[in-house]
Scaffold this motif. Structure first.
Motif, mmCIF file in Angstrom:
data_model
loop_
_atom_site.group_PDB
_atom_site.id
_atom_site.type_symbol
_atom_site.label_atom_id
_atom_site.label_comp_id
_atom_site.label_asym_id
_atom_site.label_seq_id
_atom_site.Cartn_x
_atom_site.Cartn_y
_atom_site.Cartn_z
ATOM 1 N N ASP A 34 -18.581 15.148 -0.023
ATOM 2 C CA ASP A 34 -18.997 16.496 -0.648
ATOM 3 C C ASP A 34 -18.502 17.193 -1.644
ATOM 4 O O ASP A 34 -18.183 18.292 -1.663
ATOM 5 C CB ASP A 34 -18.904 17.244 0.788
ATOM 6 N N HIS A 57 -15.292 20.913 -4.109
ATOM 7 C CA HIS A 57 -15.865 20.693 -2.885
ATOM 8 C C HIS A 57 -17.245 21.589 -2.861
ATOM 9 O O HIS A 57 -17.025 22.701 -3.469
ATOM 10 C CB HIS A 57 -15.136 21.018 -1.687
ATOM 11 N N LEU A 59 -18.579 23.491 -1.025
ATOM 12 C CA LEU A 59 -18.279 24.687 -0.478
ATOM 13 C C LEU A 59 -17.499 25.757 -1.379
ATOM 14 O O LEU A 59 -17.684 27.219 -1.324
ATOM 15 C CB LEU A 59 -17.537 24.885 1.045
ATOM 16 N N ASP A 60 -16.814 25.211 -2.372
ATOM 17 C CA ASP A 60 -16.175 26.044 -3.203
ATOM 18 C C ASP A 60 -17.163 26.680 -4.414
ATOM 19 O O ASP A 60 -16.698 27.744 -5.073
ATOM 20 C CB ASP A 60 -15.103 25.280 -4.169
ATOM 21 N N HIS A 62 -20.361 27.350 -3.783
ATOM 22 C CA HIS A 62 -21.832 28.033 -2.816
ATOM 23 C C HIS A 62 -21.275 29.536 -2.284
ATOM 24 O O HIS A 62 -19.818 29.699 -1.733
ATOM 25 C CB HIS A 62 -22.359 27.220 -1.814
ATOM 26 N N SER A 64 -20.082 32.114 0.346
ATOM 27 C CA SER A 64 -19.246 32.004 1.769
ATOM 28 C C SER A 64 -20.406 32.131 3.015
ATOM 29 O O SER A 64 -20.323 31.475 3.896
ATOM 30 C CB SER A 64 -18.075 32.793 1.675
ATOM 31 N N ALA A 67 -21.907 29.136 4.474
ATOM 32 C CA ALA A 67 -20.850 27.672 4.381
ATOM 33 C C ALA A 67 -21.333 26.996 5.764
ATOM 34 O O ALA A 67 -21.437 26.018 5.577
ATOM 35 C CB ALA A 67 -19.523 28.401 4.657
ATOM 36 N N ILE A 70 -24.120 25.034 5.599
ATOM 37 C CA ILE A 70 -24.039 23.743 4.452
ATOM 38 C C ILE A 70 -23.185 22.722 5.302
ATOM 39 O O ILE A 70 -23.465 21.739 5.359
ATOM 40 C CB ILE A 70 -23.433 24.056 3.259
ATOM 41 N N ILE A 71 -22.290 23.193 5.969
ATOM 42 C CA ILE A 71 -21.520 22.396 6.744
ATOM 43 C C ILE A 71 -22.175 21.493 7.867
ATOM 44 O O ILE A 71 -22.294 20.238 7.676
ATOM 45 C CB ILE A 71 -20.258 23.087 7.414
#
Length: 145
Positions: A34, A57, A59-60, A62, A64, A67, A70-71
């Motif tokens: 990821d 990563h 998530l860093d 996109h 929050s 999140a 995405i996860i």
């Protein structure tokens, strides 16, 4: 210049870079851990990417607020229950289609995913009737001038 051999032909690095430079869609490759490993950079990019995004990563880079989605999606891609997801969201005054596609090798091993983003404002909400109405409006507006 060295050729990059692909299944359906070969390109040199300059050709490949310029193909991605002119395609209006934006592409981000996120590896099996990821981590963002590559992104296309063109004048049509909706969501800016800087070289500093590489090796971070996903998530860093996109918002929050996305999140959890995405996860969940990446978990599903990792375990093979989902191979693609397409969504349309409002952003920056446009309708943006964001598509995620699992990238797998010939043995179905997950290698990561490609995120493809494009402005689809011109397509959203259009039906055959809507397109016909637009054509009629254009026809009559030309005739009245």
């Amino acid at each position: 210049m060295e050729q990059i051999d692909l299944t359906t032909g070969s390109l040199n690095l300059s050709q490949l870079q310029n193909i991605f430079r002119i395609i209006p869609q934006e592409f981000d490759f996120i590896d099996e851990k990821d981590i963002i490993r590559w992104y296309s950079n063109n004048s049509e990019r909706i969501f800016d990417r800087e070289p500093s995004a590489l090796n971070k990563h996903v998530l860093d880079v996109h918002p929050s607020k996305s999140a959890d989605r995405i996860i969940k999606l990446l978990d599903q891609m990792h375990n093979g229950t989902v191979n693609e997801q397409v969504m349309v969201i409002p952003a920056k005054g446009k309708q943006i289609q964001i598509s995620f596609y699992a990238v797998k090798d010939e043995n179905e091993k997950y290698l990561g995913c490609i995120e493809v983003t494009q402005d689809v404002s011109h397509l959203v909400g259009k039906t055959k009737l809507g397109h016909m109405a637009d054509l009629i409006k254009k026809r009559f507006s030309k005739g009245s001038s």
